[in-house]
Design a protein around this motif. Structure first.
Motif, PDB file in Angstrom:
ATOM      1  N   GLY A  11       0.817  -1.202   0.000  1.00 22.96           N
ATOM      2  CA  GLY A  11       0.000   0.000   0.000  1.00 22.96           C
ATOM      3  C   GLY A  11       0.853   1.254   0.000  1.00 22.96           C
ATOM      4  N   LEU A  12       1.900   1.263   0.814  1.00 24.12           N
ATOM      5  CA  LEU A  12       2.784   2.428   0.877  1.00 24.12           C
ATOM      6  C   LEU A  12       3.593   2.588  -0.404  1.00 24.12           C
ATOM      7  CD1 LEU A  12       4.019   2.179   4.575  1.00 24.12           C
ATOM      8  CD2 LEU A  12       2.437   3.857   3.601  1.00 24.12           C
ATOM      9  N   ALA A  13       3.983   1.482  -1.021  1.00 22.30           N
ATOM     10  CA  ALA A  13       4.705   1.556  -2.298  1.00 22.30           C
ATOM     11  C   ALA A  13       3.801   2.123  -3.388  1.00 22.30           C
ATOM     12  CB  ALA A  13       5.224   0.176  -2.686  1.00 22.30           C
ATOM     13  N   THR A  14       2.550   1.734  -3.360  1.00 19.77           N
ATOM     14  CA  THR A  14       1.588   2.279  -4.315  1.00 19.77           C
ATOM     15  C   THR A  14       1.429   3.779  -4.107  1.00 19.77           C
ATOM     16  OG1 THR A  14       0.394   0.173  -4.407  1.00 19.77           O
ATOM     17  CG2 THR A  14      -0.791   2.138  -5.130  1.00 19.77           C
ATOM     18  N   ALA A  15       1.310   4.188  -2.851  1.00 25.37           N
ATOM     19  CA  ALA A  15       1.179   5.620  -2.545  1.00 25.37           C
ATOM     20  C   ALA A  15       2.392   6.396  -3.024  1.00 25.37           C
ATOM     21  CB  ALA A  15       0.983   5.807  -1.040  1.00 25.37           C
ATOM     22  N   ALA A  16       3.574   5.824  -2.840  1.00 29.07           N
ATOM     23  CA  ALA A  16       4.806   6.497  -3.270  1.00 29.07           C
ATOM     24  C   ALA A  16       4.843   6.661  -4.787  1.00 29.07           C
ATOM     25  CB  ALA A  16       6.021   5.719  -2.787  1.00 29.07           C
ATOM     26  N   SER A  17       4.367   5.654  -5.499  1.00 27.02           N
ATOM     27  CA  SER A  17       4.377   5.733  -6.963  1.00 27.02           C
ATOM     28  C   SER A  17       3.454   6.838  -7.455  1.00 27.02           C
ATOM     29  CB  SER A  17       3.971   4.385  -7.573  1.00 27.02           C
ATOM     30  OG  SER A  17       2.587   4.107  -7.395  1.00 27.02           O
ATOM     31  N   LEU A  28      -4.756   1.808   3.396  1.00 24.73           N
ATOM     32  CA  LEU A  28      -3.436   1.245   3.126  1.00 24.73           C
ATOM     33  C   LEU A  28      -2.638   2.061   2.127  1.00 24.73           C
ATOM     34  CD1 LEU A  28      -4.727  -2.406   2.839  1.00 24.73           C
ATOM     35  CD2 LEU A  28      -3.129  -1.623   4.602  1.00 24.73           C
ATOM     36  N   THR A  29      -3.313   2.718   1.193  1.00 24.20           N
ATOM     37  CA  THR A  29      -2.619   3.446   0.130  1.00 24.20           C
ATOM     38  C   THR A  29      -2.537   4.949   0.387  1.00 24.20           C
ATOM     39  OG1 THR A  29      -4.724   3.325  -1.076  1.00 24.20           O
ATOM     40  CG2 THR A  29      -3.004   1.758  -1.701  1.00 24.20           C
ATOM     41  N   ALA A  30      -2.787   5.359   1.628  1.00 23.98           N
ATOM     42  CA  ALA A  30      -2.583   6.750   2.038  1.00 23.98           C
ATOM     43  C   ALA A  30      -1.452   6.763   3.056  1.00 23.98           C
ATOM     44  CB  ALA A  30      -3.849   7.336   2.651  1.00 23.98           C
ATOM     45  N   GLU A  31      -0.503   7.657   2.877  1.00 27.55           N
ATOM     46  CA  GLU A  31       0.669   7.650   3.758  1.00 27.55           C
ATOM     47  C   GLU A  31       0.309   7.948   5.209  1.00 27.55           C
ATOM     48  OE1 GLU A  31       2.712  10.383   1.248  1.00 27.55           O
ATOM     49  OE2 GLU A  31       4.090   8.843   0.495  1.00 27.55           O
TER      50      GLU A  31
END
Length: 275
Positions: free
Chosen positions: A20-26, A254-257
């Motif tokens: 989720g965090l990797a997706t947010a970073a992308s 999950l996809t929000a920092e």
């Protein structure tokens, strides 16, 4: 054959935090680079680099026949847009969809950005309002998930908000979904009211909530590339998406920092980290 449960264990939920965090970073990397003159292919490379730096890989690239890290949907393109080499123009509206996989677990998220155009402030304002309404519809769906008994309450909350904002169209052929070992799993997550209740909302449920909204009709067609879906009437579109986990302590985006803290604050909801 036994049906796989839609509910994850606490250990499995913990494994979904990293993708989720990797997706947010992308998405952060791609969004920050949006400007007139940049190409969706350049955004694609930035998104992939961000995922790789966090030890993940693009789950979009694992879809048979798809070779990119993001989907880039410009103007009337709604979803599944292949990033190309046409530079973005002032006033364009682009939704960027991305996903990452780490240790077999997936993340999936999308944002929408409007390219500044000082010469056409009214056009930019109209498209920014489309994006805002879509994003807020998503957050209302997430807020509803935090208190819902059944999943389909989410779609009702999204629809009620969006249609109250103006004559917008909510796509019905493309909806949200469960997420976990696969990027797209059961159950379906509707962005509009449906007659059935849907599954029970309880710890272990992980879903991607992703309204896709247009300024006109909801009829679409697939372009000749066999991927890109566009509006038939040429109306503009926006997409916002987050992957959200329900756990014993509450919910966590999950996809929000920040786990969704900023987006949920107006609803009096505080997300709780997955223990």
């Amino acid at each position: 054959m036994l049906r796989r449960s839609i509910y994850k264990s606490p250990a499995q939920l913990r494994l979904m935090v990293a993708p989720g965090l990797a997706t947010a970073a992308s998405l952060r990397a791609a969004k920050n680079a949006v400007r007139a003159g940049v190409t969706p292919l350049e955004l694609d490379r930035l998104a992939e680099q961000a995922i790789l730096e966090l030890g993940g890989q693009s789950n979009f690239k694992l879809v048979p026949g798809y070779r990119h890290t993001i989907c880039a949907n410009v103007n009337e393109d709604v979803v599944h847009g292949i990033p190309g080499d046409r530079p973005l123009a002032p006033g364009d509206i682009i939704s960027i969809d991305s996903g990452a996989i780490i240790k077999g677990w997936n993340g999936d998220s999308a944002v929408t950005v409007v390219v500044p155009d000082p010469s056409r402030p009214e056009l930019v304002a109209e498209r920014e309002e489309l994006s805002r309404v879509t994003e807020q519809g998503m957050w209302r769906g997430i807020a509803q998930l935090a208190q819902a008994k059944h999943l389909n309450e989410v779609g009702a909350a999204i629809q009620e908000y969006i249609l109250a904002q103006g004559p917008y169209g909510i796509l019905e052929d493309y909806i949200g979904h469960g997420i976990g070992r696969s990027m797209h799993e059961e159950p379906p997550v509707f962005n509009y009211r449906v007659p059935r209740k849907g599954p029970e909302v309880k710890p272990g449920l992980v879903v991607a909530i992703e309204p896709m909204v247009t300024t006109g009709g909801i009829e679409t067609f697939t372009r000749e590339d066999d991927w890109t879906v566009a509006t038939v009437d040429g109306s503009m579109s926006a997409q916002w998406e987050h992957s959200v986990a329900v756990h014993q302590g509450g919910i966590w985006v999950l996809t929000a920092e920040d786990g969704g803290a900023a987006g949920l604050a107006p609803f009096g909801i505080t997300p709780v980290p997955i223990a």
